[in-house]
Design a protein around this motif. Structure first.
Motif, short mmCIF file in Angstrom:
data_model
loop_
_atom_site.label_atom_id
_atom_site.label_comp_id
_atom_site.label_asym_id
_atom_site.label_seq_id
_atom_site.Cartn_x
_atom_site.Cartn_y
_atom_site.Cartn_z
N SER A 174 0.74 -1.23 0.05
CA SER A 174 0.17 0.24 -0.12
C SER A 174 1.17 0.87 0.15
CB SER A 174 -0.79 0.22 1.43
OG SER A 174 -1.82 1.40 1.02
N LYS A 175 1.54 1.38 0.48
CA LYS A 175 2.80 2.72 0.72
C LYS A 175 3.48 2.56 -0.35
CE LYS A 175 3.92 2.17 5.79
NZ LYS A 175 4.69 1.77 6.87
N GLU A 176 4.27 1.17 -1.37
CA GLU A 176 4.46 1.07 -2.24
C GLU A 176 3.77 1.36 -3.60
OE1 GLU A 176 7.54 -1.27 -2.31
OE2 GLU A 176 8.98 -1.48 -0.90
N ARG A 177 2.74 1.44 -3.83
CA ARG A 177 1.63 2.02 -4.44
C ARG A 177 1.54 0.23 -5.12
NH1 ARG A 177 -2.36 5.38 -5.05
NH2 ARG A 177 -1.97 5.21 -7.38
N LYS A 178 1.94 -0.76 -4.84
CA LYS A 178 2.58 -1.95 -5.46
C LYS A 178 1.21 -2.74 -5.96
CE LYS A 178 5.79 -5.72 -5.56
NZ LYS A 178 7.22 -5.92 -4.59
N LEU A 179 0.61 -3.65 -6.67
CA LEU A 179 -0.33 -4.79 -6.48
C LEU A 179 0.46 -6.41 -6.90
CD1 LEU A 179 -3.68 -4.04 -8.84
CD2 LEU A 179 -3.18 -4.45 -5.96
N THR A 180 0.90 -6.78 -5.59
CA THR A 180 1.75 -8.13 -5.81
C THR A 180 0.57 -9.48 -6.30
OG1 THR A 180 3.34 -7.72 -4.48
CG2 THR A 180 2.72 -9.66 -4.85
N LEU A 181 0.23 -9.80 -7.83
CA LEU A 181 -0.57 -10.85 -8.28
C LEU A 181 0.28 -11.93 -8.16
CD1 LEU A 181 -2.08 -8.23 -11.07
CD2 LEU A 181 -3.38 -8.64 -8.47
N ARG A 182 -0.97 -12.90 -8.12
CA ARG A 182 -0.66 -14.33 -8.30
C ARG A 182 -1.47 -14.71 -9.82
NH1 ARG A 182 0.24 -18.32 -3.59
NH2 ARG A 182 2.20 -17.34 -2.55
N VAL A 183 -1.74 -14.89 -11.05
CA VAL A 183 -2.24 -15.75 -12.11
C VAL A 183 -2.05 -17.18 -12.28
CG1 VAL A 183 -2.77 -15.32 -14.08
CG2 VAL A 183 -1.92 -13.25 -13.03
N TYR A 184 -3.45 -17.87 -11.53
CA TYR A 184 -3.73 -19.06 -11.55
C TYR A 184 -4.18 -19.25 -12.96
CZ TYR A 184 -3.16 -18.45 -6.54
OH TYR A 184 -2.71 -17.92 -5.81
N ALA A 185 -3.78 -20.73 -13.63
CA ALA A 185 -3.83 -20.98 -15.32
C ALA A 185 -3.81 -22.66 -15.20
CB ALA A 185 -2.88 -21.30 -15.77
N TYR A 186 -4.83 -23.22 -15.63
CA TYR A 186 -5.04 -24.28 -16.02
C TYR A 186 -4.56 -25.27 -16.45
CZ TYR A 186 -8.26 -23.26 -12.60
OH TYR A 186 -9.24 -22.32 -11.02
N GLU A 187 -3.98 -26.41 -16.51
CA GLU A 187 -3.46 -27.34 -17.90
C GLU A 187 -4.87 -28.21 -19.12
OE1 GLU A 187 -1.13 -31.23 -18.81
OE2 GLU A 187 -1.04 -30.50 -16.71
N ALA A 188 -5.05 -28.05 -19.32
CA ALA A 188 -6.08 -28.49 -20.28
C ALA A 188 -6.07 -30.09 -20.40
CB ALA A 188 -5.79 -27.74 -21.85
N GLN A 189 -7.21 -29.93 -20.52
CA GLN A 189 -7.19 -31.36 -20.76
C GLN A 189 -7.34 -31.87 -21.80
OE1 GLN A 189 -9.59 -33.18 -17.51
NE2 GLN A 189 -8.96 -32.42 -16.16
#
Length: 511
Positions: free
Chosen positions: A221-236
């Motif tokens: 919040s102080k650094e105005r930063k978004l630490t994101l995780r992106v979850y992808a799924y393996e295609a079947q």
């Protein structure tokens, strides 16, 4: 006037410049662009051989009076000189303005740091991808949709270009429908699915809303930063669970380059869970240290018997091949097949011919075999025939090796595929030792390739899955599996081996 300047000159170069300056010979005034001996004012005066000192003085004073008013105005309009204190104050004020602008720019941007995670088909917990985080700055006025879309696309591009996607076989990750997460702390992650509220607002509005809901850590919040995780799924993959398909043989392949790319169709994705996955990962063991349509045998075929030396090829778990030589073997070769080799029918032991080879009947210990030899012609001799046939045998063995690794790969990821096998079992290259070959002999060359004769009757169907320069584009289960198998070979061999011109027979039953 020149004399005064010459007395102040410090070098011969400066003196030469002063001497060469144009000067009126009458009034001695220096004019930079004077082209004549007299200036305009002196030329307008009455001609006299000698001017008196008073006349020259009056002329100069009259000229000065003409420009006195203009010169005074120029001096009056000059900015007043500032003392050191005022100059320092102005510099401090300018520095403060620059610092304020920098602060405003920094406050209007948000830094995004995104890390990729994926859910494998045979696991229920997310795994961190072997990929460096993606860093990017966004202005607060940018649409929030652009941040989410660009983050996903940047991770997709980085993943497909990374070696990890090929090593683990995870190049089928579905990046179209992903889940986002925000690191609230080292142990807490806030997961969310992008909605219209996220898409319609700006980056600053989304950041402010997440911050108000305490979804962002204090440090970010102080650094105005978004630490994101992106979850992808393996295609079947989709394979009919009720029917198994088998490939009984692949008659001919080559190692020509092509752009074969194949994968299974994606299906629905699994939901995230918090359990730890213990699923195994498939890794390639390929580490080499070196690099025909058949028919049933026709009854009552006459055979010639030969003694020959047999060469068989074996391959280990890492793709290394070794040759084994056996002496004093015996084989029977169709006696009259050459009389039918110009026609299209399979008669008296003649089977078929391709672009470079004949195929005819043979027997080893009573078991039917298909015998292959190169066609006689320009540039084809015993050595080239032997070299080509040994290469064909090695190709059969390598094709079967990759078919088995493809099956292990499918089993690792719990994917059902058709049974694929090459006609390499009991295949060998032989060289006869007691033959006198001529135009009537049952052999064209001393060396031949022998492979077990496959029965293509009943439910078997001949198929061509890809060309020498055209990748497979099958839409059925068997064809899609062969396309995926060809792509698997390219990936599993780390780009050193490629199968094209794949053709064989298939049946709707396990083999």
């Amino acid at each position: 006037m020149k004399c005064v300047k010459l007395s102040d000159a410090h070098s011969s170069t400066e003196r030469a410049v002063i001497v060469n300056q144009p000067q009126c010979q009458s009034c001695s005034v220096i004019y930079p662009w004077l082209k004549t001996a007299l200036c305009g004012g002196c030329r307008d005066e009455p001609t006299s051989s000698v001017k008196g000192l008073n006349e020259i003085t009056e002329t100069i004073l009259s000229r000065a009076s003409e420009h006195q008013s203009t010169a005074s105005q120029h001096r009056l309009n000059q900015p007043p000189s500032l003392n050191a204190g005022l100059q320092a104050a102005n510099a401090a004020q300018l520095k403060a303005k620059i610092a304020t602008l920098k602060k405003q720019v920094k406050g209007d941007t948000i830094t995004m740091e995104a890390t990729l995670f994926y859910y494998p088909k045979n696991g229920t917990s997310a795994k961190k991808a072997q990929l460096l985080p993606v860093l990017k700055k966004f202005f607060g006025s940018d649409p929030a949709k652009s941040l989410l879309d660009q983050t996903r696309e940047e991770l997709k591009k980085a993943w497909l270009e990374s070696p990890a996607s090929n090593v683990s076989g995870m190049n089928t990750l579905n990046f179209e429908d992903v889940l986002f997460g925000i690191n609230q702390s080292t142990k807490s992650v806030y997961h969310f699915k992008p909605t219209e509220n996220h898409m319609l607002g700006t980056v600053d509005a989304m950041f402010t809303a997440l911050k108000a809901d305490a979804k962002i850590s204090e440090a970010d919040s102080k650094e105005r930063k978004l630490t994101l995780r992106v979850y992808a799924y393996e295609a079947q993959s989709i394979v009919d669970d009720d029917v198994d398909f088998g490939i009984s043989s692949v008659r001919r392949s080559s190692t020509h380059r092509s752009t074969s790319q194949a994968s299974f169709k994606p299906s629905t994705k699994r939901k995230a869970a918090t359990s730890i996955s213990k699923a195994t990962e498939y890794t390639s063991a390929f580490r080499p240290r070196k690099l025909a349509s058949a028919v049933r045998p026709t009854p009552q075929i006459a055979y010639d018997q030969y003694d020959f030396t047999k060469i068989t090829i074996t391959i280990d778990a890492h793709g290394n091949m070794d040759e084994t030589v056996s002496l004093d073997e015996k084989i029977e070769i169709s006696k009259n097949w050459r009389g039918f080799s110009e026609g299209d029918k399979s008669e008296d032991g003649y089977l078929s011919k391709g672009a470079t080879k004949f195929a005819f009947m043979g027997r080893v210990a009573g078991a039917p075999y298909a015998i292959f030899q190169c066609m006689p012609g320009s540039g084809v001799d015993e050595l080239s025939n032997r070299t080509d046939l040994i290469a064909e045998l090695k190709l059969l063995v390598q094709g079967q090796y990759f078919a088995e690794s493809f099956a292990r790969r499918a089993q690792t990821y719990d994917v059902r595929i058709p049974d694929i096998r090459w006609n390499s079992c009991n295949a060998f290259v032989g060289t006869v030792t007691d033959a006198w070959l001529d135009e009537t002999s049952s052999l064209v060359f001393e060396t031949f390739l022998a492979a077990p004769l496959l029965d293509t009757a009943n439910l078997y169907t001949e198929r061509k899955f890809s060309g020498s320069t055209t990748a497979g584009q099958s839409i059925d289960v068997v064809g899609s599996a062969i396309d995926a198998y060809a792509h698997h070979v390219l990936v599993d061999s780390e780009g050193t081996f490629l199968l094209t011109d794949l053709q064989g027979t298939s049946s709707p039953c396990s083999v």
